[in-house]
Design an enzyme around this catalytic site. Structure first.
Site, PDB file in Angstrom:
ATOM      1  N   ASP A  22      -4.117  -3.467  -8.002  1.00  6.96           N
ATOM      2  CA  ASP A  22      -4.716  -3.276  -6.691  1.00  6.96           C
ATOM      3  C   ASP A  22      -4.737  -4.654  -6.020  1.00  6.96           C
ATOM      4  O   ASP A  22      -4.524  -5.685  -6.661  1.00  6.96           O
ATOM      5  CB  ASP A  22      -6.126  -2.668  -6.788  1.00  6.96           C
ATOM      6  CG  ASP A  22      -6.578  -2.064  -5.447  1.00  6.96           C
ATOM      7  OD1 ASP A  22      -5.949  -2.363  -4.403  1.00  6.96           O
ATOM      8  OD2 ASP A  22      -7.560  -1.302  -5.427  1.00  6.96           O
TER       9      ASP A  22
HETATM   10  C1  BGC Z   1      -7.518  -0.576  -2.043  1.00  6.10           C
HETATM   11  C2  BGC Z   1      -6.257   0.187  -2.368  1.00  6.10           C
HETATM   12  C3  BGC Z   1      -5.268   0.010  -1.256  1.00  6.10           C
HETATM   13  C4  BGC Z   1      -4.985  -1.472  -1.085  1.00  6.10           C
HETATM   14  C5  BGC Z   1      -3.961  -1.794  -0.012  1.00  6.10           C
HETATM   15  C6  BGC Z   1      -7.241  -2.029  -1.702  1.00  6.10           C
HETATM   16  O1  BGC Z   1      -8.388  -2.614  -1.183  1.00  6.10           O
HETATM   17  O2  BGC Z   1      -8.412  -0.505  -3.127  1.00  6.10           O
HETATM   18  O3  BGC Z   1      -6.537   1.536  -2.555  1.00  6.10           O
HETATM   19  O4  BGC Z   1      -4.101   0.720  -1.534  1.00  6.10           O
HETATM   20  O5  BGC Z   1      -6.202  -2.129  -0.740  1.00  6.10           O
HETATM   21  O6  BGC Z   1      -4.469  -1.535   1.238  1.00  6.10           O
END
Ligand code: BGC
Length: 846
Positions: free
Chosen positions: A255
């Site tokens: 993530d």
């Molecule tokens: C989130 C993800 C997301 C990523 C990109 C993160 O803060 O937890 O689910 O895909 O950001 O935006």
């Protein structure tokens, strides 16, 4: 073999019942791995230098995998997910994950996936960052709306359909957040302690189905730790289970900012660090790789996974962007509408108040903060900006045309209105509050500047912002003089990592701790007419400006008099309430209670209109005591996407018969939830991670409620949802009647529509294993099928249960175990309502 075909075949074999409703294949299906592909990947890998390889395992520009012109690899674009292509401007918003699961229709999930895949292709997106498949553990989790269910089989079945759909369009689906990310508070530090059986039976299976049945192209780590290791560095889970045990061949990415120790992550199976190489940086990795302290084979495996995925999905052989697909897309809008229709759940319909008969209604009042503008999606990275979205107000108005007069009032002031309406008295006796700004984070020394603010009304509900380099702290002080005696609402709001504390008469009444995100907070206090209370608000912004809002308003003044009058004038009233992107979102948890003022609004409308119908936006359950008894109808609308308002209007006026069923248990009270004592992390020593032990084990949601029927039961059970017609179940048979462990069991029964309207019922098959050697939940969902029936029509349903449907995870053997003995098969329309049941005995031999 085309992957999609393979996955559907597997699904049929696995008995993933509803999931196996096929849709047609398209030419962009990813090609299954083959010797030819591996040969091509090897040839590309051979051309790369060590430095080029290391470059490939860190992303760039927030949403891209780097291009490598030496081997013809284009830059690969990612986009959130999961219910709309959000990162490339405006797009179509579909029903949120939990609402999609409420359809219990994996074929619909597939259609939504296909539509989103087309939205992605229209925008040149290679990786869609969805679906979200974490398990609903408690209603407060700010991201529940992104996730499907409290049940792993339902979650997995929906995920498989959705992934099949996305990947059929030549777009990689990325299932997230792997794994046990079941709360949002302190998500980057929380260490979840889960025993092996619970992890295997509850939290992993949806991901396992995505890998084994849908061949998902990518998996995203979660931010949290499990049993002491961050998921980006958790060898036991990402290497041993995901890659070795399940045979995952795709990309395991972090993530955004979830990798910490680059060496540990490298060895534990992380293939791609997003959004850029911070932990697994070339500076850190290259010397170790050159010295042999890190394995080049391991690096090659990561690069192979990236290249293999790019080849399989055709990224080297065709442009990803298909400009012939309309960006504002009516076909996809129709899918969005269908996803909303099927996901709405009618929870209460006393005296058949619904459907409303438009020919008998002259005036309807539509009231509430969620009536307009449309609340199509919630907050955080799943929020989708739409070209147009139907709100409850516009949906109802369009549905009724000029036949019925639709009156509208927001009913409650907006937070900004509360902030602007509030009047304070400064210490010098003038209007407003004294504002002192200190050039440090802790109100030290003399303030740098002093001024008076008539209102504290700078609230900006931002989520992720750049912290200020120069810290400051701001103090507002003065007093508030109540005009009359009674209850007053004190409302505060700031944003992202800001913290603040509100003191009234010297007592701290609201405290916002430092969190990644936050919702408005409130407290209600009794005040006496003319007796001033002192106010002090200490605010520490994370940015270089103020985003603070503070308001004080008498509860009596909260509900708009217009709303009361309209409700009294109307033949029926719809009160649209619930959460919104500022109160339910990624990065923070929400309250179990509905947001401020909403319960009072429902009660005020219900007091003057007997036909009050409440619709609620939320990702899970909420408190209903005090108001639910006063209204005849409640429609759960989740976050219904851009056509939500239209779908809600269709259901209210009977153009569509509601068919959604709860994919989560709705607790009557939060304290009844089995995770209640295990949800919040206890205080922990500074410098250590907060920990949460999943003490409820496998007894989550309906697994708990059905096992302990003498404990308080849910208000609305898992699987429950009303229709405008009625159904019955009959003629249950199970074959073979004498079975042995490992046999595939066929469960057959009839479902009939015994009412007078077209409708859809969800037949749910639960398995109980009373003779197991370990304590097991009384019932577990193992198959389901949505059945559409005309009045008087009966359909015969046959579902299969494979070995796994009867198994528990044996921690002694580290494998799935079926104990010979008696099993009970239950069939019905909710976890607590199974009119058909029969026993089945499985022996070691037949
Ligand atoms: C989130 C993800 C997301 C990523 C990109 C993160 O803060 O937890 O689910 O895909 O950001 O935006």
């Amino acid at each position: 073999m085309r992957l999609k075909t393979l996955s559907l075949t597997l699904l049929a074999c696995l008995g993933a019942s509803g999931a196996a409703q096929a849709a047609s294949s398209t030419s962009s299906d990813p090609v299954a791995d083959s010797p030819a592909i591996e040969h091509r990947v090897d040839a590309m890998l051979d051309k790369l230098t060590l430095a080029q390889k290391v470059d490939l395992i860190g992303g760039e520009d927030n949403m891209f995998i780097r291009a490598e012109p030496a081997i013809g690899l284009p830059r690969l674009r990612m986009s959130d997910g999961p219910f709309g292509v959000r990162s490339v401007g405006t797009s179509t918003a579909y029903m949120a994950g939990v609402g999609l699961a409420a359809s219990w229709d994996p074929a619909l999930a597939r259609r939504v996936g296909e539509a989103m895949g087309r939205d992605a292709r229209a925008r040149g997106v290679n990786f869609l960052l969805g679906p979200g498949a974490n398990i609903h553990r408690a209603p407060q989790n700010g991201r529940n709306m992104e996730y499907y269910s409290e049940d792993p089989f339902l979650a997995g079945s929906m995920a498989v359909g959705f992934i099949d759909g996305i990947q059929s369009q030549g777009v990689v689906a990325t299932i997230k957040h792997f794994v046990a990310n079941n709360s949002e508070y302190d998500r980057r530090h929380l260490d979840t302690l889960i025993d092996e059986r619970t992890l295997r039976e509850i939290y992993l299976p949806a991901f396992e189905m995505a890998v084994k049945d849908a061949h998902v192209g990518a998996v995203m780590s979660s931010y949290n730790l499990v049993n002491g290791d961050y998921l980006s560095e958790n060898h036991a889970i990402s290497h041993d289970i995901l890659k070795q045990d399940w045979g995952f061949k795709g990309i395991f990415m972090s993530d955004w900012g979830a990798a910490h120790d680059g060496v540990k992550a490298f060895d534990a199976g992380l293939d791609l660090e997003m959004p850029s190489a911070e932990a697994m940086s070339p500076q850190r990795l290259l010397p170790l790789l050159k010295d042999g302290k890190l394995s080049q084979d391991v690096l090659n495996d990561k690069v192979r996974r990236i290249l293999r995925t790019a080849v399989r999905f055709g990224f080297l052989d065709r442009p990803q962007q298909d400009l012939s697909i309309p960006l504002f897309n009516l076909d996809n809008d129709a899918v969005a509408l269908q996803s909303a229709r099927e996901g709405l759940v009618l929870l209460k319909n006393a005296h058949h108040v619904l459907p409303l008969d438009a020919s008998k209604i002259r005036t309807i009042a539509v009231i509430g903060p969620n009536a307009f503008p449309a609340i199509s999606s919630a907050g955080g990275s799943s929020h989708v900006d739409t070209f147009e979205a139907q709100s409850v107000l516009t949906g109802i108005t369009h549905q009724l045309g000029d036949k019925v007069r639709v009156l509208y009032s927001r009913g409650l002031p907006s937070p900004d209105e509360v902030f602007k309406q509030s009047s304070f008295v400064s210490p010098t006796g003038g209007k407003g509050l004294l504002r002192q700004t200190f050039a440090n984070a802790d109100f030290q020394g003399k303030p740098g500047t002093t001024s008076t603010d008539e209102h504290v009304d700078q609230w900006k509900p931002e989520l992720w912002t750049t912290p200020a380099t120069q810290r400051q702290s701001i103090r507002w002080s003065g007093s508030f003089v109540p005009a009359h005696s009674g209850k007053y609402l004190f409302l505060t709001a700031a944003a992202s990592l800001d913290t603040y504390r509100l003191l009234v008469d010297g007592n701290p009444v609201i405290t916002q701790p430092q969190r990644e995100g936050q919702a408005p907070l409130y407290v209600t206090l009794d005040l006496v007419a003319g007796k001033p209370v002192s106010i002090r608000l200490d605010y520490k912004p994370d940015v270089s400006y103020s985003r603070m809002g503070l308001g004080v308003i008498a509860l009596d003044d909260l509900i708009s008099p217009d709303a009361r009058k309209m409700a009294a004038m109307a033949d029926a009233a719809v009160v649209a309430v619930g959460f919104d992107p500022t109160s339910e979102s990624e990065a923070f948890d929400r309250t179990f209670q509905l947001p401020w003022g909403q319960e009072a609004l429902i009660e005020a409308v219900a007091a003057v209109n007997k036909k009050t119908i409440v619709t609620v936006n939320s990702g899970d359950a909420y408190a209903t005591d005090g108001w639910l008894d006063q209204v005849p109808a409640l429609l759960q609308s989740w976050y219904p996407g851009q056509e939500g308002g239209r779908a809600i209007a269709e259901v209210l006026f009977g153009a569509h018969t509601p068919e959604g069923k709860l994919p989560v248990s709705f607790d009557r009270e939060w304290k009844d939830n089995p995770t209640h004592d295990f949800y919040d992390a206890p205080p922990h020593p500074a410098g250590t991670n907060p920990t949460v032990k999943y003490g409820e084990g496998v007894f989550l949601g309906y697994r708990w409620y059905t096992t302990y029927p003498h404990k308080p039961q849910p208000l609305f059970a898992f699987g429950y949802g009303l229709s405008y017609t009625t159904f019955s179940f009959s003629k249950l048979s199970v074959s073979p009647a004498v079975a042995k462990v490992g046999d595939t069991i066929t469960v057959s029964f009839d479902v009939s529509n015994t009412g007078s309207r077209d409708g859809a019922e969800v037949a749910q098959v639960y398995v109980g294993d009373p003779s197991a050697r370990v304590a097991r939940p009384a019932r577990e969902l193992k198959a389901f099928r949505k059945v559409r029936l005309k009045p008087g029509q009966t359909k015969h349903v046959s579902l299969t249960l494979d070995r796994r449907a009867f198994a528990y995870y044996d921690v002694g053997k580290h494998g799935w175990q079926v104990d010979p003995g008696r099993f009970t098969i239950y069939v019905g329309d909710a976890s607590n309502h199974t009119p058909l049941a029969t026993d089945l005995t499985m022996g070691k031999t037949r």
